[in-house]
Design a protein around this motif. Structure first.
Motif, PDB file in Angstrom:
ATOM      1  N   VAL A 138      21.611 -30.933  14.108  1.00  0.00           N
ATOM      2  CA  VAL A 138      21.869 -29.516  14.385  1.00  0.00           C
ATOM      3  C   VAL A 138      21.629 -29.211  15.867  1.00  0.00           C
ATOM      4  CG1 VAL A 138      21.210 -27.140  13.827  1.00  0.00           C
ATOM      5  CG2 VAL A 138      21.366 -28.847  12.010  1.00  0.00           C
ATOM      6  N   LEU A 139      20.639 -29.865  16.468  1.00  0.00           N
ATOM      7  CA  LEU A 139      20.396 -29.656  17.900  1.00  0.00           C
ATOM      8  C   LEU A 139      21.626 -30.052  18.712  1.00  0.00           C
ATOM      9  CD1 LEU A 139      18.466 -28.843  20.172  1.00  0.00           C
ATOM     10  CD2 LEU A 139      17.602 -31.190  20.195  1.00  0.00           C
ATOM     11  N   GLY A 140      22.278 -31.123  18.309  1.00  0.00           N
ATOM     12  CA  GLY A 140      23.509 -31.527  18.984  1.00  0.00           C
ATOM     13  C   GLY A 140      24.603 -30.480  18.830  1.00  0.00           C
ATOM     14  N   GLU A 141      24.744 -29.945  17.632  1.00  0.00           N
ATOM     15  CA  GLU A 141      25.748 -28.896  17.373  1.00  0.00           C
ATOM     16  C   GLU A 141      25.477 -27.648  18.210  1.00  0.00           C
ATOM     17  OE1 GLU A 141      26.677 -29.569  12.592  1.00  0.00           O
ATOM     18  OE2 GLU A 141      25.758 -27.716  13.310  1.00  0.00           O
ATOM     19  N   ILE A 142      24.216 -27.220  18.189  1.00  0.00           N
ATOM     20  CA  ILE A 142      23.816 -26.017  18.928  1.00  0.00           C
ATOM     21  C   ILE A 142      24.094 -26.203  20.415  1.00  0.00           C
ATOM     22  CG2 ILE A 142      21.764 -24.747  19.722  1.00  0.00           C
ATOM     23  CD1 ILE A 142      20.573 -25.256  16.878  1.00  0.00           C
ATOM     24  N   SER A 143      23.683 -27.350  20.941  1.00  0.00           N
ATOM     25  CA  SER A 143      23.823 -27.606  22.376  1.00  0.00           C
ATOM     26  C   SER A 143      25.290 -27.594  22.782  1.00  0.00           C
ATOM     27  CB  SER A 143      23.177 -28.945  22.736  1.00  0.00           C
ATOM     28  OG  SER A 143      21.806 -28.940  22.393  1.00  0.00           O
ATOM     29  N   ALA A 144      26.149 -28.205  21.954  1.00  0.00           N
ATOM     30  CA  ALA A 144      27.574 -28.237  22.266  1.00  0.00           C
ATOM     31  C   ALA A 144      28.177 -26.840  22.191  1.00  0.00           C
ATOM     32  CB  ALA A 144      28.292 -29.182  21.302  1.00  0.00           C
ATOM     33  N   ALA A 145      27.753 -26.036  21.208  1.00  0.00           N
ATOM     34  CA  ALA A 145      28.298 -24.689  21.050  1.00  0.00           C
ATOM     35  C   ALA A 145      27.930 -23.813  22.246  1.00  0.00           C
ATOM     36  CB  ALA A 145      27.781 -24.063  19.757  1.00  0.00           C
ATOM     37  N   VAL A 146      26.685 -23.892  22.678  1.00  0.00           N
ATOM     38  CA  VAL A 146      26.242 -23.059  23.804  1.00  0.00           C
ATOM     39  C   VAL A 146      26.895 -23.539  25.091  1.00  0.00           C
ATOM     40  CG1 VAL A 146      24.237 -22.357  25.179  1.00  0.00           C
ATOM     41  CG2 VAL A 146      24.077 -22.435  22.674  1.00  0.00           C
ATOM     42  N   LEU A 147      26.901 -24.850  25.295  1.00  0.00           N
ATOM     43  CA  LEU A 147      27.505 -25.403  26.510  1.00  0.00           C
ATOM     44  C   LEU A 147      28.986 -25.037  26.591  1.00  0.00           C
ATOM     45  CD1 LEU A 147      26.790 -27.152  28.955  1.00  0.00           C
ATOM     46  CD2 LEU A 147      27.415 -29.158  27.621  1.00  0.00           C
ATOM     47  N   GLY A 148      29.665 -25.046  25.454  1.00  0.00           N
ATOM     48  CA  GLY A 148      31.090 -24.719  25.428  1.00  0.00           C
ATOM     49  C   GLY A 148      31.392 -23.297  25.844  1.00  0.00           C
ATOM     50  N   GLY A 149      30.407 -22.411  25.734  1.00  0.00           N
ATOM     51  CA  GLY A 149      30.632 -21.014  26.097  1.00  0.00           C
ATOM     52  C   GLY A 149      30.262 -20.695  27.529  1.00  0.00           C
ATOM     53  N   LEU A 150      29.655 -21.651  28.199  1.00  0.00           N
ATOM     54  CA  LEU A 150      29.213 -21.399  29.575  1.00  0.00           C
ATOM     55  C   LEU A 150      30.323 -21.737  30.561  1.00  0.00           C
ATOM     56  CD1 LEU A 150      25.558 -22.720  29.213  1.00  0.00           C
ATOM     57  CD2 LEU A 150      26.245 -20.353  29.559  1.00  0.00           C
ATOM     58  N   ASP A 151      30.031 -21.576  31.793  1.00  0.00           N
ATOM     59  CA  ASP A 151      30.960 -21.865  32.888  1.00  0.00           C
ATOM     60  C   ASP A 151      31.731 -23.169  32.635  1.00  0.00           C
ATOM     61  OD1 ASP A 151      32.102 -22.610  35.316  1.00  0.00           O
ATOM     62  OD2 ASP A 151      30.517 -21.621  36.444  1.00  0.00           O
TER      63      ASP A 151
ATOM     64  N   VAL B  15      23.148 -36.480  21.733  1.00  0.00           N
ATOM     65  CA  VAL B  15      22.403 -35.228  21.532  1.00  0.00           C
ATOM     66  C   VAL B  15      21.573 -34.912  22.769  1.00  0.00           C
ATOM     67  CG1 VAL B  15      20.530 -34.139  20.218  1.00  0.00           C
ATOM     68  CG2 VAL B  15      22.346 -35.380  19.018  1.00  0.00           C
ATOM     69  N   THR B  18      23.774 -33.770  25.741  1.00  0.00           N
ATOM     70  CA  THR B  18      24.336 -32.431  25.546  1.00  0.00           C
ATOM     71  C   THR B  18      23.240 -31.376  25.640  1.00  0.00           C
ATOM     72  OG1 THR B  18      25.915 -33.461  24.040  1.00  0.00           O
ATOM     73  CG2 THR B  18      25.864 -31.075  24.072  1.00  0.00           C
ATOM     74  N   MET B  22      23.044 -28.598  28.518  1.00  0.00           N
ATOM     75  CA  MET B  22      23.116 -27.213  28.057  1.00  0.00           C
ATOM     76  C   MET B  22      21.955 -26.388  28.600  1.00  0.00           C
ATOM     77  SD  MET B  22      21.524 -25.009  25.712  1.00  0.00           S
ATOM     78  CE  MET B  22      20.910 -25.886  24.264  1.00  0.00           C
ATOM     79  N   SER B 126      25.435 -15.716  25.738  1.00  0.00           N
ATOM     80  CA  SER B 126      25.392 -17.155  26.019  1.00  0.00           C
ATOM     81  C   SER B 126      24.867 -17.959  24.847  1.00  0.00           C
ATOM     82  CB  SER B 126      24.483 -17.437  27.226  1.00  0.00           C
ATOM     83  OG  SER B 126      24.883 -16.705  28.343  1.00  0.00           O
ATOM     84  N   ARG B 130      26.994 -17.445  20.086  1.00  0.00           N
ATOM     85  CA  ARG B 130      27.656 -18.744  19.909  1.00  0.00           C
ATOM     86  C   ARG B 130      27.162 -19.480  18.672  1.00  0.00           C
ATOM     87  NH1 ARG B 130      31.829 -19.220  23.221  1.00  0.00           N
ATOM     88  NH2 ARG B 130      31.728 -21.426  22.783  1.00  0.00           N
ATOM     89  N   LEU B 131      26.093 -18.978  18.035  1.00  0.00           N
ATOM     90  CA  LEU B 131      25.440 -19.728  16.960  1.00  0.00           C
ATOM     91  C   LEU B 131      25.497 -18.975  15.629  1.00  0.00           C
ATOM     92  CD1 LEU B 131      22.206 -20.901  18.846  1.00  0.00           C
ATOM     93  CD2 LEU B 131      24.405 -22.092  18.652  1.00  0.00           C
ATOM     94  N   GLN B 135      21.909 -21.850  12.413  1.00  0.00           N
ATOM     95  CA  GLN B 135      21.632 -22.593  13.645  1.00  0.00           C
ATOM     96  C   GLN B 135      20.501 -21.928  14.433  1.00  0.00           C
ATOM     97  OE1 GLN B 135      25.667 -22.621  15.221  1.00  0.00           O
ATOM     98  NE2 GLN B 135      25.860 -24.826  14.866  1.00  0.00           N
ATOM     99  N   ILE B 142      13.061 -26.270  15.650  1.00  0.00           N
ATOM    100  CA  ILE B 142      13.085 -27.386  16.601  1.00  0.00           C
ATOM    101  C   ILE B 142      12.201 -27.075  17.802  1.00  0.00           C
ATOM    102  CG2 ILE B 142      14.579 -28.537  18.307  1.00  0.00           C
ATOM    103  CD1 ILE B 142      16.869 -28.267  16.193  1.00  0.00           C
TER     104      ILE B 142
END
Lengths: 187, 187
Positions: A138-151, B15, B18, B22, B126, B130-131, B135, B142
């Protein structure tokens, strides 16, 4: 205010506070380990890792800034220090007069190889050993989702356009891994 | 190496990469918003928030360092800048000659109140927008698990011993919230 602020709920505030304190404390902890055992700050280690994974162990400065999510001025300062240490060299980009390349030297690779075991152990003990497999997923999912919304300039390797030195990706497979350089298997 | 390094697996490396990218990009993004709209870096904003929530809006410097997961020297530098801006005052701790207090001024509180809506909006857009709710819940778990394994000096408010100004917690309930000062409801 033209629009009403969407304040955080109590539960959201708790998550935010814990998250932001954790990331700050984790980064500080990793930085202290590297400073103590490898005499380099974490930001320098990260630059060396990214360069170690790049084709020919070099990247445009602009790519390097995007990959690490850091500003150009901070990166430029760090690369200057790494040049002084003899770990990185700056070169002109042969196919783009505006671009400048940062290249890992053999001494830089050796410094990274020496620092990697201690750093990876710290990452494992601080993060992975504390989490279940499901939490890691889930940490991987969260990180990718947040990163995808940034610059959109903040891109992970592989998503980033290579307009200097392009075509080398296929010739030089990325076998190295973040937090552990290619030498990992040999140490 | 005396012990064999437990290198990260491929999935763990993904993970980790990312996650760390992030957090760096998120912090940079929040910092840019605050610099642009409130003329203060994120680190200063965090200090003002923590002070705004403390009883009598003051904390020992040692408490402040622990709460933010930052080193004493970096905190001291930031507080000096905040003093120059007239937002924070340093005072001697009346019950402990070794301690020094940092106190939020009225001007500091006003600066925080002006900055909060923009910052909270940035945090919501941000991260929380996104979550999924699930999540967000797991992110809280976490963060607490990782934070709990780090240096015990890195504590969240409420867990931290108060050896100066103790006894005020009960008199001054903490109604304010991270990322949004008490004025939040009025703006």
């Amino acid at each position: 205010m033209a629009e009403e602020t969407r304040w955080l709920s109590g539960a959201e505030q708790d998550v935010w506070r814990t998250f932001i304190t954790m990331t700050s404390a984790l980064t500080d902890s990793l930085d202290r380990q590297l400073q103590r055992d490898a005499k380099m700050p974490y930001t320098y280690y990260e630059i060396l890792v990214v360069l170690s994974e790049a084709p020919r162990r070099e990247l445009r400065m602009s790519e390097l800034a995007g990959l690490r999510g850091s500003s150009r001025s901070r990166l430029s300062h760090a690369v200057s220090r790494l040049e002084e240490a003899g770990w990185v060299e700056r070169r002109e980009c042969p196919t783009d007069k505006r671009g400048q390349l940062a290249a890992l030297t053999d001494a830089g690779f050796a410094a990274l190889a020496a620092a990697a075991p201690g750093h990876v152990t710290a990452v494992r003990e601080s993060l992975f050993d504390r989490l279940t497999a499901e939490q890691v997923r889930v940490l991987g999912e969260i990180s990718a989702a947040v990163l995808g919304g940034l610059d959109p300039d903040m891109l992970l390797p592989g998503n980033h356009p290579r307009d200097c030195g392009g075509g080398h990706v296929a010739d030089s497979p990325h076998t190295a891994e973040v937090g552990q350089p290619e030498v990992g298997a040999d140490t």
